[in-house]
Scaffold this active site. Structure first.
Site, PDB file in Angstrom:
ATOM      1  N   LYS A 170     105.876  36.110  48.423  1.00 46.04           N
ATOM      2  CA  LYS A 170     104.434  35.889  48.296  1.00 46.04           C
ATOM      3  C   LYS A 170     104.001  34.465  48.672  1.00 46.04           C
ATOM      4  O   LYS A 170     102.871  34.064  48.412  1.00 46.04           O
ATOM      5  CB  LYS A 170     103.895  36.228  46.895  1.00 46.04           C
ATOM      6  CG  LYS A 170     104.181  37.615  46.378  1.00 46.04           C
ATOM      7  CD  LYS A 170     104.098  38.697  47.409  1.00 46.04           C
ATOM      8  CE  LYS A 170     102.723  38.949  47.936  1.00 46.04           C
ATOM      9  NZ  LYS A 170     102.775  39.908  49.077  1.00 46.04           N
ATOM     10  N   GLY A 207     103.898  33.529  51.771  1.00 45.12           N
ATOM     11  CA  GLY A 207     103.332  33.600  53.119  1.00 45.12           C
ATOM     12  C   GLY A 207     104.453  33.785  54.129  1.00 45.12           C
ATOM     13  O   GLY A 207     104.343  33.388  55.291  1.00 45.12           O
ATOM     14  N   THR A 208     105.545  34.418  53.689  1.00 47.29           N
ATOM     15  CA  THR A 208     106.728  34.577  54.544  1.00 47.29           C
ATOM     16  C   THR A 208     106.423  35.402  55.794  1.00 47.29           C
ATOM     17  O   THR A 208     106.884  35.092  56.885  1.00 47.29           O
ATOM     18  CB  THR A 208     107.892  35.207  53.761  1.00 47.29           C
ATOM     19  OG1 THR A 208     107.433  36.409  53.140  1.00 47.29           O
ATOM     20  CG2 THR A 208     108.417  34.269  52.689  1.00 47.29           C
ATOM     21  N   ARG A 209     105.631  36.463  55.640  1.00 49.34           N
ATOM     22  CA  ARG A 209     105.307  37.313  56.797  1.00 49.34           C
ATOM     23  C   ARG A 209     104.446  36.538  57.794  1.00 49.34           C
ATOM     24  O   ARG A 209     104.703  36.565  58.998  1.00 49.34           O
ATOM     25  CB  ARG A 209     104.612  38.593  56.322  1.00 49.34           C
ATOM     26  CG  ARG A 209     104.086  39.512  57.413  1.00 49.34           C
ATOM     27  CD  ARG A 209     105.123  39.980  58.415  1.00 49.34           C
ATOM     28  NE  ARG A 209     106.217  40.732  57.814  1.00 49.34           N
ATOM     29  CZ  ARG A 209     107.293  41.145  58.479  1.00 49.34           C
ATOM     30  NH1 ARG A 209     107.444  40.879  59.777  1.00 49.34           N
ATOM     31  NH2 ARG A 209     108.251  41.808  57.870  1.00 49.34           N
ATOM     32  N   GLY A 233      97.101  39.363  51.625  1.00 49.67           N
ATOM     33  CA  GLY A 233      95.771  38.847  51.319  1.00 49.67           C
ATOM     34  C   GLY A 233      95.038  39.763  50.348  1.00 49.67           C
ATOM     35  O   GLY A 233      93.869  40.082  50.548  1.00 49.67           O
ATOM     36  N   ILE A 245      93.224  40.935  46.806  1.00 47.81           N
ATOM     37  CA  ILE A 245      92.361  40.253  45.833  1.00 47.81           C
ATOM     38  C   ILE A 245      93.121  40.200  44.509  1.00 47.81           C
ATOM     39  O   ILE A 245      93.619  41.224  44.023  1.00 47.81           O
ATOM     40  CB  ILE A 245      91.025  41.003  45.688  1.00 47.81           C
ATOM     41  CG1 ILE A 245      90.276  40.920  47.017  1.00 47.81           C
ATOM     42  CG2 ILE A 245      90.183  40.425  44.550  1.00 47.81           C
ATOM     43  CD1 ILE A 245      89.100  41.857  47.137  1.00 47.81           C
ATOM     44  N   HIS A 246      93.239  39.013  43.965  1.00 53.30           N
ATOM     45  CA  HIS A 246      93.985  38.850  42.708  1.00 53.30           C
ATOM     46  C   HIS A 246      93.106  39.204  41.515  1.00 53.30           C
ATOM     47  O   HIS A 246      91.900  38.953  41.547  1.00 53.30           O
ATOM     48  CB  HIS A 246      94.448  37.391  42.548  1.00 53.30           C
ATOM     49  CG  HIS A 246      95.416  36.954  43.600  1.00 53.30           C
ATOM     50  ND1 HIS A 246      95.934  35.689  43.663  1.00 53.30           N
ATOM     51  CD2 HIS A 246      95.962  37.621  44.655  1.00 53.30           C
ATOM     52  CE1 HIS A 246      96.768  35.591  44.688  1.00 53.30           C
ATOM     53  NE2 HIS A 246      96.786  36.742  45.317  1.00 53.30           N
TER      54      HIS A 246
HETATM   55  P1  A3P Z   1      98.071  37.212  48.752  1.00 49.09           P
HETATM   56  O1  A3P Z   1      98.205  38.664  49.030  1.00 49.09           O
HETATM   57  O2  A3P Z   1      98.347  36.835  47.363  1.00 49.09           O
HETATM   58  O3  A3P Z   1      96.777  36.628  49.244  1.00 49.09           O
HETATM   59  P2  A3P Z   1     104.345  37.217  51.794  1.00 49.09           P
HETATM   60  O4  A3P Z   1     104.246  37.562  53.239  1.00 49.09           O
HETATM   61  O5  A3P Z   1     105.437  36.219  51.517  1.00 49.09           O
HETATM   62  O6  A3P Z   1     104.413  38.423  50.944  1.00 49.09           O
HETATM   63  O7  A3P Z   1     103.025  36.444  51.403  1.00 49.09           O
HETATM   64  C1  A3P Z   1     101.790  37.080  51.319  1.00 49.09           C
HETATM   65  C2  A3P Z   1     100.732  36.022  51.317  1.00 49.09           C
HETATM   66  O8  A3P Z   1     100.595  35.453  52.611  1.00 49.09           O
HETATM   67  C3  A3P Z   1      99.360  36.561  50.981  1.00 49.09           C
HETATM   68  O9  A3P Z   1      99.220  36.460  49.588  1.00 49.09           O
HETATM   69  C4  A3P Z   1      98.411  35.659  51.773  1.00 49.09           C
HETATM   70  O10 A3P Z   1      97.621  34.830  50.974  1.00 49.09           O
HETATM   71  C5  A3P Z   1      99.359  34.786  52.595  1.00 49.09           C
HETATM   72  N1  A3P Z   1      98.942  34.539  53.977  1.00 49.09           N
HETATM   73  C6  A3P Z   1      99.125  33.379  54.630  1.00 49.09           C
HETATM   74  N2  A3P Z   1      98.622  33.416  55.844  1.00 49.09           N
HETATM   75  C7  A3P Z   1      98.107  34.664  56.003  1.00 49.09           C
HETATM   76  C8  A3P Z   1      97.447  35.302  57.099  1.00 49.09           C
HETATM   77  N3  A3P Z   1      97.219  34.657  58.244  1.00 49.09           N
HETATM   78  N4  A3P Z   1      97.047  36.588  56.923  1.00 49.09           N
HETATM   79  C9  A3P Z   1      97.276  37.225  55.754  1.00 49.09           C
HETATM   80  N5  A3P Z   1      97.899  36.655  54.697  1.00 49.09           N
HETATM   81  C10 A3P Z   1      98.313  35.387  54.811  1.00 49.09           C
END
Ligand code: A3P
EC number: 2.8.2.-
Length: 345
Positions: A99, A101-103, A309, A311-312
């Site tokens: 979480k 922002g790995t993806r 992304g 909504i928390h």
């Molecule tokens: P949230 O869903 O809490 O907003 P991971 O890929 O490690 O699971 O991380 C997910 C998080 O990447 C998301 O957390 C989001 O905030 C973040 N993020 C960063 N850059 C983003 C982007 N360009 N588009 C969508 N999410 C992004």
């Protein structure tokens, strides 16, 4: 008769017009990719020598679609031989944090012409069953690439899994390790939100974040709760430091990657010894998504999936304050070890 001739003429004009527009779009798309893909060397020396018959990197860009097919495992032996493609072990791994922002980080790095991503999380080092299949199994999970490209994979579970540092060390003791972090309380809530969504989908009952994060007996932060433990970055990093020196890690600011991705990506390019190729052109803010999206060229754009992304849920402010206080000393230590300071509370 006259009417028929006019209709025929209109039809011809329509076909010609479509052809002209199509060609124009194709040309613009090509120019778009050319613009992004200036010749890349001095990369050659950094990631191994070019062989004589290797396809120049620029050529690869016109094959993005083709490479995509290769990644899906549709490549014929002839295609692989012809293009000199190989499945390489990763030279860099995004080891976490879940979480953080790995993806987004992986997808954005994949904009770089010298980077090839493993699309799926492979879970080789954290899953005993997978690990038992051996390194060749892992390599075969990697996408096809040209020898001078680098492969990157991400499996955020690596960061928190006890056995992983030693296993990665055994594969490659000089591998580059990327860790993307977010303000720990926000990350914990994001983690909770993801699990909550899964439970809701299965119609399962689940507790509120407050109830999980705070121990009802002591009224203190519940360190047994996984979402809390994962956010104690320093504890996990210390385990990794038993195997790798700090210079082999690069810390990415996940909060900044959301609001201002380019400077963060440029720091990663530098860390990976890649020539700077990702530019503002490759990143555009999508107001509907509320996030930056990726532009490969004028015709190929993409935003991350809707599961990124979320909504928390709203969390009680007293719980937030408690968590901030709890994480504070760990954060200080994290800054000290990594040499990167964040404005976390
Ligand atoms: P949230 O869903 O809490 O907003 P991971 O890929 O490690 O699971 O991380 C997910 C998080 O990447 C998301 O957390 C989001 O905030 C973040 N993020 C960063 N850059 C983003 C982007 N360009 N588009 C969508 N999410 C992004």
């Amino acid at each position: 008769m006259l009417f028929k001739q006019q209709a025929l003429l209109r039809q011809k004009l329509f076909v010609l017009g479509s052809l002209a527009i199509g060609s124009l779009l194709y040309l613009v798309a090509r120019v778009g990719s050319l613009d992004r893909l200036q010749p890349l060397c001095p990369i050659d020396g950094r990631f191994g020598a070019h062989s004589q018959d290797e396809i120049p990197l620029r050529a690869l860009q016109f094959k993005r679609g083709l490479l995509h097919e290769f990644r899906k495992g549709n490549a014929t032996k002839e295609q692989i031989r012809l293009h000199n493609l190989v499945q390489q072990l990763p030279k860099a791994i995004i080891i976490g944090v879940r979480k953080g922002g790995t993806r987004a980080l992986l997808e954005m790095l994949n904009l770089h012409p010298a980077v090839v991503k493993a699309s799926q999380e492979i879970h080789f080092f954290d899953n005993d069953e997978n690990y038992a299949k051996g390194i060749e199994w892992y390599r075969k999970k990697m996408p096809f690439s040209y020898p001078h490209q680098i492969t990157i994979e991400k499996s955020p579970a690596y960061f928190i899994t006890e056995e992983v540092p030693e296993r990665i060390y055994k594969m490659n003791s000089s591998i580059k390790l990327l860790i993307i972090v977010r303000e720990p309380t926000t990350r914990a809530i994001s983690d909770y939100t993801q699990v909550l969504e899964g439970k809701e989908r299965k119609n399962k009952t689940y507790y509120k974040f407050e109830k999980l994060a705070i121990d009802p007996n002591t009224c203190e932060v519940n360190t047994k709760y996984k979402a809390v433990r994962t956010s104690i970055y320093t504890k996990h990093l210390e385990r990794w430091l038993k195997y790798f020196p700090i210079e082999q890690f690069h810390i990415v600011d996940g909060d900044r990657l959301i609001t201002e991705p380019l400077p963060e990506l440029q720091l990663v390019e530098k860390f990976l010894n890649l020539p700077p190729r990702i530019s503002q052109y490759n990143l555009y803010f999508n107001a509907t998504r509320g996030f930056y999206c990726l532009r490969f060229n004028i015709v190929f754009n993409k935003c991350l999936a809707g599961s990124k992304g979320r909504i928390h849920p709203e969390v009680d402010t007293s719980v937030i304050t408690k968590l901030h206080k709890f994480f504070h000393p760990f954060n200080q230590k994290f800054y000290q070890i990594t040499g990167r300071t964040f404005n976390w509370p």
